[in-house]
Design an enzyme around this catalytic site. Structure first.
Site, mmCIF file in Angstrom:
data_model
loop_
_atom_site.group_PDB
_atom_site.id
_atom_site.type_symbol
_atom_site.label_atom_id
_atom_site.label_comp_id
_atom_site.label_asym_id
_atom_site.label_seq_id
_atom_site.Cartn_x
_atom_site.Cartn_y
_atom_site.Cartn_z
ATOM 1 N N SER A 164 0.818 -1.217 0.000
ATOM 2 C CA SER A 164 0.000 0.000 0.000
ATOM 3 C C SER A 164 0.842 1.253 0.000
ATOM 4 C CB SER A 164 -0.845 0.051 1.274
ATOM 5 O OG SER A 164 -1.779 -0.954 1.295
ATOM 6 N N HIS A 209 -0.797 -2.541 -7.240
ATOM 7 C CA HIS A 209 -1.577 -2.169 -6.054
ATOM 8 C C HIS A 209 -3.074 -2.191 -6.342
ATOM 9 C CE1 HIS A 209 -2.587 1.099 -2.843
ATOM 10 N NE2 HIS A 209 -2.776 -0.119 -2.364
ATOM 11 N N GLU A 237 -3.099 0.499 -9.234
ATOM 12 C CA GLU A 237 -1.951 1.406 -9.400
ATOM 13 C C GLU A 237 -0.754 0.538 -9.772
ATOM 14 O OE1 GLU A 237 -1.814 5.296 -6.579
ATOM 15 O OE2 GLU A 237 -1.833 3.419 -5.493
ATOM 16 N N ASN A 265 -2.943 6.220 -1.449
ATOM 17 C CA ASN A 265 -2.887 6.330 0.007
ATOM 18 C C ASN A 265 -2.277 7.639 0.498
ATOM 19 O OD1 ASN A 265 -4.285 4.029 0.773
ATOM 20 N ND2 ASN A 265 -2.537 2.760 0.200
#
Ligand SMILES: CC(=O)CC(=O)SCCNC(=O)CCNC(=O)[C@H](O)C(C)(C)COP(=O)(O)OP(=O)(O)OC[C@H]1O[C@@H](n2cnc3c(N)ncnc32)[C@H](O)[C@@H]1OP(=O)(O)O
Ligand SMILES: NC(=O)C1=CN([C@@H]2O[C@H](COP(=O)(O)OP(=O)(O)OC[C@H]3O[C@@H](n4cnc5c(N)ncnc54)[C@H](OP(=O)(O)O)[C@@H]3O)[C@@H](O)[C@H]2O)C=CC1
Length: 281
Positions: free
Chosen positions: A117, A138, A150, A188
Site C-alpha cells: 500500500s 496495487h 496502481e 494512500n
C-alpha cells in the site's frame, strides 16, 4: 504467462486470487498456515456463490474457477510461478525477506510483484538480484469490485515487465494507472490523511463515529464514511501506511494517538471484529 502465485491469503490476497482465477490463470494461493489459506478460499467461494445466486455466473463456471486455485503453505511452490503477487502484511522486513527467498526459488523469467500500500518498490526490489523484474501492482479493497490497479515501477523495472503487468490488469477487468514510486503512491497519500484527520476529529471529541461518517457520506457522497473505511482496510494496515507517510513526507502525516491505541488493543477493524464499529453484535 500461465501460473500466478499469490502470497498472503488475507482479504487482499484472496480477492487477487479470485480475479486472477476468473481471468483464466492457474493460481497458487499461499499463506503461512493452511487454516489461513482455507479461510481465503472459503471467502472466494462465498463471493462466487453470491454471483451464481444473482445470475451473474453459472454453477459449472464457478467450479471451473475454483478448480484453478491450488493451496500452498510453502514458498518453494513459487518455483512453478510465472508471476508472484505478494500480499502479506504491510511490513518492509517481512516483504524483503519474502522477496529475497523468491529470488532464489523462482525461475529466471518470473516477475515478482507486490501489492504493498505504501512501501518503496525500489527498496523491495533491492532485496533481489532481479530488480528489473520487480514491480508494484496495487489493487484496491474489495478487489473483485474496485476497478483501479496502481502500477508502480521501481528504479530498475523494465518496460517489458511494466507492459506485461498493464496487460494483465486489463485482463483481470481492472483499469491500470501508472504512478511513480513515492510513499503511499497516489491512492494512500491522498486517502490516508483524510482517514487520519477523521480519527483526530473523534479523538478531539468533535463528533461521534456515526456523525463523522455521516458527514462524509451525506455531504460528500462517499460510499462509506472514513472510519468505516478504515475498519474495512484494517487499522493495523492504516497505521503502517500512515507511518510510512510520516517517515517519508513529514510531520503533517503523524498518525493520531487514538489510531495507535486501537492497534495496540488489537482493534484492527472488521477483520478482528472490533474497530471504530463493533462487528460482533
Ligand atoms: C488501503 C489501500 O492500500 C488501498 C485501498 O484499497 S483503500 C480502499 C478503497 N476502497 C473503497 O474506498 C471502498 C469504498 N466503499 C465502496 O465502494 C462500497 O461501499 C462497497 C463496494 C464496499 C460496498 O458497496 P455497497 O453498494 O455499499 O454495498 P453492496 O450493495 O453490498 O455491494 C455492491 C456490490 O459489491 C459487491 N461486494 C461488496 N463487498 C464485497 C466484497 N468484500 N467482496 C466481493 N464483492 C463485494 C456486492 O456483492 C455487490 O455486487 P453486485 O453489484 O454484483 O450486487
Ligand atoms: N487492506 C486493504 O485495504 C489493502 C491492503 N493492501 C496491502 O495488501 C497487503 C495485505 O493486506 P491485507 O490482505 O489487508 O492483510 P490481512 O491481514 O488481511 O492478510 C495478510 C495475510 O498475509 C499473511 N502473512 C503474513 N506474513 C506472511 C508471510 N511471510 N508469508 C505468507 N503470508 C503471510 C497473514 O498471516 P497472519 O494473519 O498470520 O499474519 C495474513 O493471512 C498489505 O501489504 C497491505 O498494505 C493493499 C491494498 C488495500
Amino acid at each position: 504467462m500461465k501460473t500466478i502465485m499469490v502470497i498472503g491469503s488475507g482479504q487482499m490476497g484472496g480477492g487477487i486470487a479470485q480475479v486472477a482465477a476468473q481471468a483464466g490463470y492457474s493460481v497458487i494461493l499461499n499463506d503461512i498456515k493452511e487454516e489461513f489459506v482455507n479461510r481465503g478460499l472459503s471467502i472466494i467461494e462465498k463471493n462466487l456463490r453470491r454471483n451464481v445466486e444473482k445470475g451473474k455466473l453459472n454453477g459449472p463456471d464457478m467450479e471451473i474457477i475454483l478448480g484453478r486455485i491450488t493451496k500452498s503453505v510453502s514458498l518453494q511452490d513459487a518455483a512453478l510461478a510465472d508471476l508472484v503477487i505478494e500480499a502479506a502484511v504491510e511490513n518492509m522486513k517481512v516483504k524483503a525477506q519474502i522477496f529475497s527467498q523468491l529470488d532464489v526459488i523462482c525461475p529466471e523469467h518470473t516477475i515478482l510483484s507486490t501489492n504493498t500500500s505504501s512501501l518503496p518498490i525500489t527498496e523491495i526490489a533491492a532485496s533481489t538480484k532481479r530488480p528489473e523484474k520487480v514491480i508494484g501492482m496495487h489493487f484496491m479493497n474489495p478487489v473483485p469490485v474496485m476497478k483501479l490497479v496502481e502500477i508502480i515501477r521501481g528504479l530498475a523495472t523494465s518496460d517489458e515487465v511494466y507492459k506485461t503487468i498493464e496487460e494483465l490488469s486489463l485482463e483481470m477487468g481492472k483499469i491500470p494507472v501508472e504512478v511513480n514510486d513515492a510513499p503511499g503512491f497516489i491512492s494512500n497519500r491522498v486517502l490516508i490523511p483524510m482517514i487520519n484527520e477523521a480519527i483526530y476529529t473523534l479523538y478531539e471529541g468533535i463528533a461521534t463515529v456515526e456523525a463523522i461518517d455521516n458527514v462524509m457520506k451525506l455531504g460528500m457522497n462517499h460510499p462509506m464514511g472514513p472510519l468505516a473505511l478504515a475498519d474495512l482496510i484494517g487499522l493495523d494496515t492504516v497505521l503502517s501506511i500512515c507511518e510510512v507517510l510520516h517517515e517519508g513526507l513529514g510531520d503533517k502525516y503523524r498518525p493520531c494517538p487514538l489510531l495507535r491505541k486501537y492497534v495496540k488493543a488489537g482493534w484492527y477493524g472488521k477483520k478482528s471484529g472490533r474497530g471504530f464499529y463493533n462487528y460482533n453484535s
